[in-house]
Design a protein around this motif. Structure first.
Motif, PDB file in Angstrom:
ATOM      1  N   MET A   1     -61.818  21.628  16.445  1.00 59.07           N
ATOM      2  CA  MET A   1     -62.594  21.090  15.338  1.00 59.07           C
ATOM      3  C   MET A   1     -61.983  19.782  14.818  1.00 59.07           C
ATOM      4  SD  MET A   1     -65.271  21.612  13.794  1.00 59.07           S
ATOM      5  CE  MET A   1     -66.204  21.624  12.350  1.00 59.07           C
ATOM      6  N   LEU A   2     -60.642  19.739  14.754  1.00 60.44           N
ATOM      7  CA  LEU A   2     -59.975  18.521  14.324  1.00 60.44           C
ATOM      8  C   LEU A   2     -60.338  17.364  15.239  1.00 60.44           C
ATOM      9  CD1 LEU A   2     -57.903  16.889  12.679  1.00 60.44           C
ATOM     10  CD2 LEU A   2     -56.160  17.730  14.248  1.00 60.44           C
ATOM     11  N   THR A   3     -60.437  17.643  16.531  1.00 58.68           N
ATOM     12  CA  THR A   3     -60.765  16.597  17.493  1.00 58.68           C
ATOM     13  C   THR A   3     -62.128  15.990  17.192  1.00 58.68           C
ATOM     14  OG1 THR A   3     -59.427  17.725  19.138  1.00 58.68           O
ATOM     15  CG2 THR A   3     -60.972  16.084  19.946  1.00 58.68           C
ATOM     16  N   ALA A   4     -63.123  16.828  16.944  1.00 59.53           N
ATOM     17  CA  ALA A   4     -64.458  16.331  16.616  1.00 59.53           C
ATOM     18  C   ALA A   4     -64.436  15.546  15.308  1.00 59.53           C
ATOM     19  CB  ALA A   4     -65.448  17.486  16.518  1.00 59.53           C
ATOM     20  N   ALA A   5     -63.622  15.999  14.349  1.00 58.98           N
ATOM     21  CA  ALA A   5     -63.537  15.320  13.054  1.00 58.98           C
ATOM     22  C   ALA A   5     -62.922  13.926  13.192  1.00 58.98           C
ATOM     23  CB  ALA A   5     -62.725  16.169  12.075  1.00 58.98           C
ATOM     24  N   ILE A   6     -62.238  13.678  14.285  1.00 67.69           N
ATOM     25  CA  ILE A   6     -61.655  12.357  14.534  1.00 67.69           C
ATOM     26  C   ILE A   6     -62.571  11.513  15.408  1.00 67.69           C
ATOM     27  CG2 ILE A   6     -59.762  11.139  15.686  1.00 67.69           C
ATOM     28  CD1 ILE A   6     -58.008  13.605  14.896  1.00 67.69           C
ATOM     29  N   TYR A   7     -62.975  12.071  16.540  1.00 65.15           N
ATOM     30  CA  TYR A   7     -63.694  11.279  17.537  1.00 65.15           C
ATOM     31  C   TYR A   7     -65.121  10.929  17.131  1.00 65.15           C
ATOM     32  CZ  TYR A   7     -59.951  11.788  20.953  1.00 65.15           C
ATOM     33  OH  TYR A   7     -58.754  11.716  21.610  1.00 65.15           O
ATOM     34  N   ILE A   8     -65.819  11.810  16.468  1.00 59.75           N
ATOM     35  CA  ILE A   8     -67.210  11.517  16.096  1.00 59.75           C
ATOM     36  C   ILE A   8     -67.292  10.372  15.083  1.00 59.75           C
ATOM     37  CG2 ILE A   8     -69.300  12.444  15.015  1.00 59.75           C
ATOM     38  CD1 ILE A   8     -68.635  15.116  16.490  1.00 59.75           C
ATOM     39  N   PRO A   9     -66.539  10.425  13.970  1.00 55.83           N
ATOM     40  CA  PRO A   9     -66.603   9.265  13.068  1.00 55.83           C
ATOM     41  C   PRO A   9     -66.041   7.995  13.705  1.00 55.83           C
ATOM     42  CG  PRO A   9     -65.272  11.028  12.085  1.00 55.83           C
ATOM     43  CD  PRO A   9     -65.753  11.515  13.401  1.00 55.83           C
ATOM     44  N   ALA A  10     -65.036   8.142  14.568  1.00 53.56           N
ATOM     45  CA  ALA A  10     -64.497   6.965  15.261  1.00 53.56           C
ATOM     46  C   ALA A  10     -65.577   6.311  16.111  1.00 53.56           C
ATOM     47  CB  ALA A  10     -63.290   7.348  16.121  1.00 53.56           C
ATOM     48  N   ALA A  11     -66.352   7.136  16.810  1.00 51.82           N
ATOM     49  CA  ALA A  11     -67.413   6.591  17.662  1.00 51.82           C
ATOM     50  C   ALA A  11     -68.440   5.830  16.844  1.00 51.82           C
ATOM     51  CB  ALA A  11     -68.082   7.720  18.451  1.00 51.82           C
ATOM     52  N   PHE A  12     -68.880   6.407  15.740  1.00 51.08           N
ATOM     53  CA  PHE A  12     -69.888   5.719  14.940  1.00 51.08           C
ATOM     54  C   PHE A  12     -69.314   4.489  14.246  1.00 51.08           C
ATOM     55  CE2 PHE A  12     -72.144   9.701  15.623  1.00 51.08           C
ATOM     56  CZ  PHE A  12     -73.358   9.191  16.060  1.00 51.08           C
ATOM     57  N   ALA A  13     -68.012   4.510  13.926  1.00 51.92           N
ATOM     58  CA  ALA A  13     -67.381   3.304  13.365  1.00 51.92           C
ATOM     59  C   ALA A  13     -67.354   2.193  14.411  1.00 51.92           C
ATOM     60  CB  ALA A  13     -65.973   3.622  12.874  1.00 51.92           C
ATOM     61  N   GLU A  14     -67.004   2.537  15.650  1.00 49.95           N
ATOM     62  CA  GLU A  14     -66.982   1.506  16.689  1.00 49.95           C
ATOM     63  C   GLU A  14     -68.386   0.999  16.994  1.00 49.95           C
ATOM     64  OE1 GLU A  14     -65.416   0.460  21.160  1.00 49.95           O
ATOM     65  OE2 GLU A  14     -65.550   2.569  20.598  1.00 49.95           O
ATOM     66  N   SER A  51     -55.694  11.158  16.972  1.00 48.34           N
ATOM     67  CA  SER A  51     -56.065  12.008  18.105  1.00 48.34           C
ATOM     68  C   SER A  51     -54.943  12.987  18.432  1.00 48.34           C
ATOM     69  CB  SER A  51     -56.351  11.144  19.335  1.00 48.34           C
ATOM     70  OG  SER A  51     -56.450  11.960  20.471  1.00 48.34           O
ATOM     71  N   PRO A  52     -55.302  14.215  18.789  1.00 53.90           N
ATOM     72  CA  PRO A  52     -54.282  15.185  19.181  1.00 53.90           C
ATOM     73  C   PRO A  52     -53.751  14.956  20.599  1.00 53.90           C
ATOM     74  CG  PRO A  52     -56.444  16.196  19.302  1.00 53.90           C
ATOM     75  CD  PRO A  52     -56.633  14.823  18.710  1.00 53.90           C
ATOM     76  N   ALA A  53     -54.295  14.003  21.324  1.00 55.15           N
ATOM     77  CA  ALA A  53     -53.837  13.733  22.687  1.00 55.15           C
ATOM     78  C   ALA A  53     -52.377  13.278  22.656  1.00 55.15           C
ATOM     79  CB  ALA A  53     -54.715  12.670  23.341  1.00 55.15           C
ATOM     80  N   ASP A  54     -51.672  13.534  23.755  1.00 52.02           N
ATOM     81  CA  ASP A  54     -50.240  13.221  23.785  1.00 52.02           C
ATOM     82  C   ASP A  54     -49.926  11.766  24.145  1.00 52.02           C
ATOM     83  OD1 ASP A  54     -50.993  13.404  26.418  1.00 52.02           O
ATOM     84  OD2 ASP A  54     -49.501  14.895  26.981  1.00 52.02           O
ATOM     85  N   ASN A  55     -50.940  10.984  24.522  1.00 49.98           N
ATOM     86  CA  ASN A  55     -50.718   9.555  24.753  1.00 49.98           C
ATOM     87  C   ASN A  55     -52.023   8.795  24.520  1.00 49.98           C
ATOM     88  OD1 ASN A  55     -52.150   9.135  27.396  1.00 49.98           O
ATOM     89  ND2 ASN A  55     -50.658  10.663  28.065  1.00 49.98           N
TER      90      ASN A  55
END
Length: 107
Positions: A1-14, A51-55
């Motif tokens: 859920m945290l991932t979606a909370a980051i990536y979805i607004p990031a996408a619409f911001a970009e 992002s929770p990704a490691d890199n």
């Protein structure tokens, strides 16, 4: 859920930021529209740092799938162009790819 909370607004911001440049260059809007566009792009970059990704490369790869789906939603809601079955098929494939990258076991 945290991932979606980051990536979805990031996408619409970009997408919003890039659309401001599109509107200026292609739709003849005043250059002042670039101010919120630039701010939106800064917001996008800032959000991706959570992002929770490691890199960074993996974070951007995961984001790519979300970006594609969000772009089609933008096209539909903002530009009035609904996605066709090929758009939807491609977006689903990309989201599956992003999920594999995000959730794949790491050694």
């Amino acid at each position: 859920m945290l991932t979606a909370a980051i990536y979805i607004p990031a996408a619409f911001a970009e997408i919003g930021g890039c659309f401001c440049f599109w509107a200026w260059m292609r739709l003849g809007r005043p250059a002042l529209i670039l101010v919120p566009g630039c701010l939106s792009l800064v917001l996008f970059a800032w959000l991706l740092t959570f992002s929770p990704a490691d890199n960074a490369g993996r974070a951007y790869a995961i984001y790519g799938g979300v970006y594609i789906a969000a772009s089609l939603i933008w096209s539909w809601l903002v530009e009035g162009q609904p996605p066709d079955r090929w758009d939807m098929t491609g977006a689903v494939i990309c989201i599956i790819g992003a999920a594999i990258i995000l959730l794949g076991p790491r050694g």
